[in-house]
Scaffold this motif. Structure first.
Motif, short mmCIF file in Angstrom:
data_model
loop_
_atom_site.label_atom_id
_atom_site.label_comp_id
_atom_site.label_asym_id
_atom_site.label_seq_id
_atom_site.Cartn_x
_atom_site.Cartn_y
_atom_site.Cartn_z
N LYS A 8 6.07 -33.96 3.86
CA LYS A 8 7.08 -34.86 3.85
C LYS A 8 7.53 -35.45 2.74
CE LYS A 8 3.82 -38.37 5.42
NZ LYS A 8 3.40 -39.42 6.65
N ILE A 9 8.65 -36.02 2.56
CA ILE A 9 8.79 -36.65 1.31
C ILE A 9 9.22 -38.11 1.88
CG2 ILE A 9 10.74 -37.27 -0.43
CD1 ILE A 9 10.62 -33.94 -0.75
N VAL A 10 8.43 -39.14 1.30
CA VAL A 10 8.54 -40.52 1.69
C VAL A 10 9.20 -41.40 0.69
CG1 VAL A 10 6.38 -40.52 3.10
CG2 VAL A 10 6.11 -41.38 1.03
N LEU A 11 9.72 -42.46 1.13
CA LEU A 11 10.23 -43.43 0.14
C LEU A 11 9.26 -44.32 -0.48
CD1 LEU A 11 13.03 -44.66 -1.21
CD2 LEU A 11 12.87 -46.36 0.55
N ALA A 12 8.68 -44.17 -1.43
CA ALA A 12 7.43 -44.75 -2.00
C ALA A 12 7.82 -46.15 -2.70
CB ALA A 12 6.75 -44.07 -2.98
N ALA A 13 9.16 -46.17 -3.25
CA ALA A 13 9.73 -47.52 -3.79
C ALA A 13 11.14 -47.49 -3.84
CB ALA A 13 9.26 -47.55 -5.27
N ARG A 14 11.72 -48.69 -3.82
CA ARG A 14 13.09 -48.52 -4.10
C ARG A 14 13.81 -48.40 -5.53
NH1 ARG A 14 14.51 -49.44 0.91
NH2 ARG A 14 13.25 -50.75 2.27
N PRO A 15 14.48 -47.24 -5.59
CA PRO A 15 15.13 -46.73 -6.86
C PRO A 15 16.17 -48.12 -7.32
CG PRO A 15 16.15 -45.53 -5.37
CD PRO A 15 14.88 -46.31 -4.62
N GLU A 16 15.96 -48.37 -8.47
CA GLU A 16 16.95 -49.11 -9.36
C GLU A 16 17.60 -47.88 -10.13
OE1 GLU A 16 17.74 -52.85 -9.93
OE2 GLU A 16 16.64 -52.76 -7.99
N GLY A 17 18.87 -47.67 -9.98
CA GLY A 17 19.78 -46.73 -10.64
C GLY A 17 18.98 -45.23 -10.03
N MET A 18 19.07 -44.12 -10.75
CA MET A 18 18.71 -42.91 -10.34
C MET A 18 17.38 -42.68 -9.65
SD MET A 18 19.90 -39.83 -9.59
CE MET A 18 21.19 -39.39 -10.96
N PRO A 19 17.36 -42.22 -8.34
CA PRO A 19 15.99 -42.02 -7.62
C PRO A 19 15.21 -40.93 -8.40
CG PRO A 19 17.73 -41.64 -6.28
CD PRO A 19 18.38 -41.97 -7.44
N THR A 20 13.84 -40.87 -8.47
CA THR A 20 13.29 -39.82 -9.23
C THR A 20 11.91 -39.59 -7.90
OG1 THR A 20 11.54 -41.42 -10.22
CG2 THR A 20 13.72 -40.78 -11.41
N ALA A 21 10.99 -38.70 -8.57
CA ALA A 21 9.84 -38.44 -7.79
C ALA A 21 8.94 -39.65 -7.63
CB ALA A 21 9.16 -37.31 -8.54
N GLU A 22 9.15 -40.54 -8.46
CA GLU A 22 8.45 -41.87 -8.45
C GLU A 22 8.83 -42.66 -7.10
OE1 GLU A 22 8.39 -46.19 -10.75
OE2 GLU A 22 9.29 -44.36 -11.67
N HIS A 23 10.10 -42.53 -6.87
CA HIS A 23 10.60 -43.40 -5.66
C HIS A 23 10.47 -42.51 -4.33
CE1 HIS A 23 12.92 -44.45 -9.25
NE2 HIS A 23 12.47 -45.67 -8.74
N LEU A 24 10.59 -41.03 -4.44
CA LEU A 24 10.60 -40.14 -3.59
C LEU A 24 9.48 -39.23 -3.74
CD1 LEU A 24 14.40 -39.22 -3.48
CD2 LEU A 24 13.27 -40.59 -1.88
#
Lengths: 344, 344
Positions: A8-24
């Motif tokens: 699964k892919i979870v929302l780990a953090a809310r992105p500022e700007g472009m979302p990356t693997a850090e956020h997803l």
């Protein structure tokens, strides 16, 4: 991967700007077991859509944001693997909202059966699904295109834009697409029958748009915002209509863009030309759904509406594909193939 | 001043920014003689309205600009002095478009007779005239106010705003006015029955506006633009309506204001809240005129609509008065008394 193990892919953090693997973040999924009145779904296809960027932000919008740690939401085509829910059998296919994961349990709410003999399963996420209905409802209900008028659509080769333009052609309009690549422009004119298309990245974009709309613009179907909207404004005719469906140029904005302030000029045009601007989401037009299914089925059957899908392989590539969507890298409706499709 | 000599104010040059006596020059007028099928009019009252600023600019708008050297346009109440036109007698009063001058010849086109026994002649330029009809048509047709909703109007004590608020009250709405002076705010609440009013020049304007609209804003009747619009945006409810009638904050703009660029944020609100924004001018709703005359006559007769007029004496003061209108110095509908009114 064992049968009881998925992803699964979870929302780990809310992105500022472009979302990356850090956020997803991709995580291991323990495949859930369906309880009484539930069924287990296996995801074949996940739809990627621009609205998902909004769900990643805490900002108030028409729908609640995904919670931190929660699975990213999304429409999916799934196969029923196991069913303890009346009316559903293993091996059946459904349109569901299983999100960015390989498996999900459902109680059947919001789920609709699909017949792969009638139409390719992926079309339920595109031309016959939410994007197609968005185009249909927004153009016809808010745009009110009349034969002989000029309809301009931005993100013209995307999931919504390609349908907007083709329906407008069917209504007898001159249709001009705006897209961000020459091959996208060629696609909508050569394959979909748009009258003209303009690449907004070309140096003389403003001039070329004006040339493509010698009688001005009566309907502007807005998917983009930014410089595209700015170029459209001077060409709007009196009593023109602007359904606002998306603003993909701004989804990664972290603050109001630099000036000058274009809002006064926008309002001045709205006033002088008596423009009707109206935001919408497809849910607002739910009662039109039966009309859409009837009309679009007919148009697909007789070949008067065509479509293009961009199918990316593997949930592990979803984040990169989603970034590409926000950057305009996709070609047509973007879909992630999450699991094997037995019908293909 | 001899009987054959009058005055006129002509557009001598197109203003950049605030118009002055350099752009609007007073000249001697040789009183014209009516030909066959014409009549000579003497102007009693000249209406000053914000739209006139647009007529001074060459920029394309819904109406052609006044030509350089031409008499400034404007609605007037006139007395028939001499008539060679069937159906008009000396001593009768008419609503006409004689412009910024003491006398004019008319062939009767666009002219309407007025009965001073029925209503004060000046009301034909205000509450019973173009501003009143603008308020009526824009609010009811585009604003679609429903009982219990919150209606906000900017330039609330002006010719249009005061009528908008009172009609909204009659429709059962909570009405909040925005104006630029405490006495204007007091006027609309204490004299006209608005539920609240907020001075946009107050330091805590944004907070006070939000407090005055605890249930958000369902209809924003836009007369102003600028910081007023910016403060309204976050309070707009889903499916709210914004009739755009005027943008007086920007009529003297000589270029796009400094950033940040507020257009993306505006569009984002339009999308997320599904706002309907629509520019209009009253001509668009001409078929509603009989309904307006019937309704407004009744409301004035039974006292449910009241009005305030700001009558400036003398055509020679028209330019200063017009500057005051753009700066918000007027109190109520601004009118210039150009000649003696025998009915007063």
């Amino acid at each position: 991967m064992a049968d009881h193990e998925g992803k699964k892919i979870v929302l780990a953090a809310r992105p500022e700007g472009m979302p990356t693997a850090e956020h997803l973040q991709e995580e291991r999924l323990e495949v859930p077991r369906p309880g009484e009145g539930e069924m287990l779904l296996r995801t074949l296809y996940l739809s990627l859509d621009p609205y998902m960027r909004g769900r990643m932000s805490a900002a108030k919008s028409y729908a609640a944001p995904v919670e931190i740690g929660g699975v990213m939401e999304g429409a999916t085509v799934c196969e029923v693997v196991e069913s303890r829910l009346d009316g559903y059998q293993p091996g059946e296919y459904v349109l569901a909202g299983a999100g960015w994961q390989t498996h999900a349990v459902s109680n059947g709410k919001g789920v609709r059966k699909l017949d792969p003999a009638k139409a390719s399963l992926t079309t339920a996420l595109g031309v016959m699904g939410m994007p197609g209905f968005t185009a249909y409802a927004g153009l016809l209900e808010l745009g009110q295109p009349k034969s002989g008028e000029t309809v301009v659509v931005s993100a013209a080769s995307g999931a919504v834009g390609q349908v907007v333009g083709q329906i407008a052609r069917l209504k007898g309009c001159r249709v001009v697409g705006i897209a961000g690549a020459d091959d996208k422009c060629a696609y909508v004119t050569d394959e979909l029958g748009f009258d003209a298309a303009v690449n907004y990245k070309s140096e003389d974009f403003r001039d070329r748009l004006a040339e493509a709309c010698p009688d001005g613009i009566d309907v502007y179907f807005e998917n983009v915002g930014g410089k595209v909207l700015a170029a459209v404004l001077p060409n709007l005719n009196e009593f023109s209509r602007m359904p606002v469906c998306g603003l993909i140029a701004h989804y990664n904005d972290t603050s109001a863009p630099e000036g000058p302030d274009r809002l006064p000029g926008f309002m001045r045009t709205v006033l002088a030309k008596r423009v009707m601007v109206r935001g919408f989401i497809q849910f607002d037009f739910a009662p039109l759904m039966p009309d859409f299914v009837r009309d679009m089925s007919g148009w697909l059957a007789d070949g008067s509406v065509r479509y293009r899908e961009d199918v990316v392989q593997g949930l592990e590539n979803a984040v990169d594909a989603f970034q590409g969507l926000l950057e305009g890298r996709n070609r047509g409706k973007l879909i992630v193939q999450v699991g094997e499709d037995p019908t293909r």
